[in-house]
Design an enzyme around this catalytic site. Structure first.
Site, PDB file in Angstrom:
ATOM      1  N   ARG A 161       1.567   0.409   7.050  1.00 22.39           N
ATOM      2  CA  ARG A 161       2.114  -0.942   7.225  1.00 22.39           C
ATOM      3  C   ARG A 161       3.609  -0.939   6.905  1.00 22.39           C
ATOM      4  O   ARG A 161       4.001  -0.794   5.745  1.00 22.39           O
ATOM      5  CB  ARG A 161       1.395  -1.949   6.329  1.00 22.39           C
ATOM      6  CG  ARG A 161       1.992  -3.358   6.438  1.00 22.39           C
ATOM      7  CD  ARG A 161       1.083  -4.448   5.899  1.00 22.39           C
ATOM      8  NE  ARG A 161       0.934  -4.413   4.458  1.00 22.39           N
ATOM      9  CZ  ARG A 161       0.345  -5.380   3.747  1.00 22.39           C
ATOM     10  NH1 ARG A 161      -0.160  -6.439   4.372  1.00 22.39           N
ATOM     11  NH2 ARG A 161       0.239  -5.278   2.433  1.00 22.39           N
ATOM     12  N   ASP A 442      -0.269  -8.813  -5.536  1.00 15.80           N
ATOM     13  CA  ASP A 442       0.841  -8.243  -4.775  1.00 15.80           C
ATOM     14  C   ASP A 442       1.749  -9.386  -4.351  1.00 15.80           C
ATOM     15  O   ASP A 442       1.609 -10.517  -4.840  1.00 15.80           O
ATOM     16  CB  ASP A 442       0.348  -7.395  -3.598  1.00 15.80           C
ATOM     17  CG  ASP A 442      -0.314  -8.219  -2.497  1.00 15.80           C
ATOM     18  OD1 ASP A 442      -0.368  -9.467  -2.598  1.00 15.80           O
ATOM     19  OD2 ASP A 442      -0.781  -7.606  -1.512  1.00 15.80           O
TER      20      ASP A 442
END
Length: 540
Positions: A161, A442
């Protein structure tokens, strides 16, 4: 050095020498010169769209692409090698130990993350590229403190990603313009590894984050076509799964798949960023004030509608409909609490597989042993493309439904303050994936805490006690809770915590919340990496 390309940090000279070959820099420059102007136009279009939303123009499905949605004959390409069965995907940053443990976890795939679980220090970015290169070539084994870390015979399929379109890379400029963070991450991985991956029976596979319009997917598709031609790789070798994690993208799922149809591997319910986007994009809508973060579950109206539409859309077009992240992590020192947490994971994964998802995300290797049996019991084949969900009817009003049971509690406000402070301080210090109260936080989950605090203050929301949530009240909580943050998140430095305190105080006072905390805080990483003042605030 390549003409027009400048590197503005001397950090990690060994990794720079390995990653910044002349060929790689030439490829970076070619991508930048070909696509940067389009990227900037698309980012400007995001601002234009937000102004329309703020003025009261409601979101809806795009009339100009109705033919794409109604045409039944087009489908995306079949799954590429290693992507046929994705029932459990593990995600995490790209440090060497994490890469080995994730690839060995038993999960079908590993999403190596340069985005939300990665603080983009130059060290993290460059060493991450080296680690992925070594893992692909099975040269990643190492020993530390007498313990060996060794790649298994059959590791998970690797997916990468890159960062989102909105982020710049201030430590590398082309023709005196900062490089796109997306293209920086993509290009270095693709250039060094695409041929090797194909030779080993896999391919260059990606997760694409935070898109807000199908034209942003078209840009990625153009990048793939250009890149495959550039290195002599057959077209349609790349595969990309798009995270549907912004509210505007939920209205354009089919269009996004259509743009990427010859490179598509499906869509993913990026649940935490989606909640963040739901609040941020509806910042001018008083009716969109949400209760405590814990109450905004996958079963509330707007989230359930988004899930059902995503599964229907993907299976209509014969690609994977991936579930999202369950943030719980094992609780080692409390068996009873751990059992409760793991039962929450099982329930979440059961909801996903019975709804028709083809796989799910986990953040910890031990959770694989919880998630996989649920999918094994209910998904007998490699996927559920046959579950068409043709009965599903989702209107624009369903995706915008703000009826969310729950209240704003003092505990919820306190948790948001603590999480926002701890995560912001950790991110500045180079760590973007931290366990807090047995949840893996996160950037996406931290963003929810930030914009919820802004939203509650901005609209004068009241806690269940009747007390209003004011600037002064949040300031008081920040002062009370900040001293305990370093115990909550060991490793956080005092100077970074003070930055986090001032940042959060500033955020709750802004007329509108900032677009991304990662953009706001990037200058701190640039300064730490020795970037000249001219480029420290690139993109802001």
């Amino acid at each position: 050095m390549v003409k027009g390309v400048q590197i503005h940090s001397s950090k990690e000279p060994r990794a720079q020498a390995e990653v910044f070959t002349d060929g790689a820099l030439e490829f970076l420059a070619a991508l930048h010169r070909t696509f940067e102007s389009t990227r900037q136009k698309l980012l400007d279009a995001r601002d234009d769209a937000q102004r329309r939303f703020d003025s009261g123009v409601p979101m809806d499905f795009h009339p100009e692409t109705a033919n794409v949605r109604s045409e039944p004959s087009w489908h995306c390409v079949p799954p590429a090698p290693g992507l046929e069965d994705r029932r459990v995907e593990i995600t995490g940053p790209t440090d060497r130990k994490m890469v080995i443990n994730a690839l060995n976890s038993g999960a079908k795939t590993f999403m190596a993350d340069f985005e939300d679980s990665n603080a983009p220090t130059f060290s993290n970015l460059l060493n991450g590229q080296v680690n992925l290169r070594d893992a692909i070539r099975r040269q990643i084994d190492f020993e530390t403190n007498g313990k060996q870390y060794k790649l298994s015979e059959k590791p998970a399929t690797l997916i990468v990603r890159p960062r989102g379109w909105h982020l710049d890379e201030p430590r590398l400029t082309v023709d005196n313009v900062p490089m796109s963070g997306s293209l920086f991450d993509f290009a270095l991985y693709f250039y060094h590894n695409a041929h090797e991956l194909v030779k080993r029976g896999s391919g260059p596979y990606f997760y694409l984050p935070k898109m807000e319009h199908y034209l942003e997917a078209r840009l990625w598709n153009d990048v793939f076509l250009f890149s495959q031609s550039y290195i002599g790789l057959p077209h349609n070798t790349v595969r990309a799964t798009v995270l549907i994690e912004t509210l505007p993208a939920a209205f354009q799922m089919e269009e996004i798949l259509f743009e990427l149809r010859n490179h598509s591997a499906g869509l993913n319910c990026g649940r935490w960023d989606y909640i963040f986007s739901f609040i941020k994009k509806r910042r001018a809508d008083r009716s969109a004030v949400l209760p405590d973060r814990k109450d905004v579950t996958m079963t509330v109206g707007f989230m359930d509608s988004y899930v059902r539409l995503l599964i229907q859309t993907c299976h209509k077009r014969k690609v994977a409909a991936m579930g999202g992240m369950s943030a719980q992590i094992p609780i080692k020192d409390d068996p009873k609490a751990n059992e409760i947490a793991m039962n929450k994971v099982r329930a979440d994964k059961l909801r996903e597989v019975t709804a028709g998802h083809d796989g799910t995300w986990i953040a910890h290797p031990l959770i694989e042993q919880i998630a996989r049996p649920v999918f094994d019991a209910h998904m007998l084949g490699p996927n559920q493309y046959h579950v068409r969900r043709e009965e599903v009817r989702v209107a624009a009003s369903d995706l915008l439904n703000t009826a969310v049971p729950g209240q704003i509690t003092e505990a919820g406000v306190r948790e948001n303050v603590s999480t926002a402070l701890a995560y912001t301080a950790a991110w500045i210090g180079g760590n973007a994936c931290i366990p807090l109260n047995y949840l893996m936080e996160d950037a996406a989950t931290a963003e929810i805490t930030r914009v919820q605090l802004w939203q509650w203050v901005h609209y004068g929301a009241r806690m269940d006690s009747g007390e209003p949530i004011t600037v002064d009240r949040v300031d008081s909580l920040i002062g009370e809770l900040a001293p305990g943050v370093r115990k909550l998140a060991p490793g956080v430095k005092e100077k970074d915590l003070q930055v986090a305190v001032e940042y959060l105080k500033g955020q709750i006072r802004k007329p509108w919340p900032s677009e991304f905390l990662t953009s706001d805080l990037m200058p701190y990483l640039a300064i730490a990496d020795g970037v000249p003042a001219k480029w420290q605030k690139a993109g802001l």
